[in-house]
Design a protein around this motif. Sequence first.
Motif, PDB file in Angstrom:
ATOM      1  N   ASN A  87      36.097  48.936  28.879  1.00 27.66           N
ATOM      2  CA  ASN A  87      36.727  48.166  27.803  1.00 27.66           C
ATOM      3  C   ASN A  87      36.130  46.766  27.795  1.00 27.66           C
ATOM      4  N   TYR A  88      36.218  46.105  26.640  1.00 29.67           N
ATOM      5  CA  TYR A  88      35.920  44.679  26.618  1.00 29.67           C
ATOM      6  C   TYR A  88      36.992  43.996  27.459  1.00 29.67           C
ATOM      7  N   ARG A  89      36.578  43.063  28.297  1.00 29.07           N
ATOM      8  CA  ARG A  89      37.525  42.416  29.207  1.00 29.07           C
ATOM      9  C   ARG A  89      38.655  41.718  28.445  1.00 29.07           C
ATOM     10  N   CYS A  94      44.534  44.967  31.245  1.00 30.41           N
ATOM     11  CA  CYS A  94      44.800  44.054  32.362  1.00 30.41           C
ATOM     12  C   CYS A  94      44.929  42.608  31.880  1.00 30.41           C
ATOM     13  N   GLY A  95      44.672  42.370  30.595  1.00 28.24           N
ATOM     14  CA  GLY A  95      44.797  41.020  30.049  1.00 28.24           C
ATOM     15  C   GLY A  95      43.649  40.105  30.435  1.00 28.24           C
ATOM     16  N   GLY A  96      42.514  40.675  30.832  1.00 30.77           N
ATOM     17  CA  GLY A  96      41.352  39.855  31.172  1.00 30.77           C
ATOM     18  C   GLY A  96      41.273  39.466  32.630  1.00 30.77           C
ATOM     19  N   GLU A  97      42.223  39.958  33.432  1.00 28.00           N
ATOM     20  CA  GLU A  97      42.222  39.650  34.867  1.00 28.00           C
ATOM     21  C   GLU A  97      41.049  40.313  35.587  1.00 28.00           C
ATOM     22  N   CYS A  99      39.783  44.672  36.019  1.00 26.17           N
ATOM     23  CA  CYS A  99      40.265  45.912  36.619  1.00 26.17           C
ATOM     24  C   CYS A  99      39.128  46.931  36.531  1.00 26.17           C
ATOM     25  N   PRO A 100      39.264  48.117  37.132  1.00 27.27           N
ATOM     26  CA  PRO A 100      38.177  49.102  37.070  1.00 27.27           C
ATOM     27  C   PRO A 100      37.828  49.570  35.657  1.00 27.27           C
ATOM     28  N   SER A 101      38.688  49.318  34.682  1.00 23.85           N
ATOM     29  CA  SER A 101      38.391  49.712  33.300  1.00 23.85           C
ATOM     30  C   SER A 101      37.502  48.705  32.573  1.00 23.85           C
ATOM     31  N   CYS A 102      37.390  47.493  33.114  1.00 26.07           N
ATOM     32  CA  CYS A 102      36.606  46.468  32.422  1.00 26.07           C
ATOM     33  C   CYS A 102      35.647  45.722  33.344  1.00 26.07           C
TER      34      CYS A 102
END
Length: 149
Positions: A87-89, A94-97, A99-102
């Motif tokens: 994902n785009y961070r 995760c709200g830009g924190e 995570c493994p998705s971004c």
Amino acid sequence: MKIDIVEMTPTKAQLIISDTNPTFVNALRRTIIADVPKMAIDDVEFHLGPIMDESNQTYESMSPLFDEIVTHRLSQVPIPTDLEQYNYRAKCTCGGEGCPSCTIMYSMNKKGPCTVYSGDLEPIGTDKLRVKDDLIPIVKLAEDQALLV
Ligand SMILES: [Zn+2]
């Protein structure tokens, strides 16, 4: 403007652009750089203090360059970008924190004397995320110097 494709691979495109001027081609180049989504290293944590290897030899955690310069050079390394997998961070759950998705994490552990290259970045997780351009020089380490990030 006329564009002839000489070579097109997943990592490289070679084009011959004619019937135009350098200003327009430069604008095209800048647009491609700005608009093609890509991942980049934007946070580097350096190990501080002495580093000991398996044979109990001690290395200083330092290089001839400031950490900021090493970080800048690492930020220029092209990172494999799979938009299907990440994902785009800014838009991630995760709200830009981070995570493994971004976020992709790499580690590096080199001891001098040697030249540290982009290929020394070890992806944490799948080897599919290994840097493709592995001969980009980052820094030269002298005797008893080490880089652990
Ligand atoms: Zn995230």
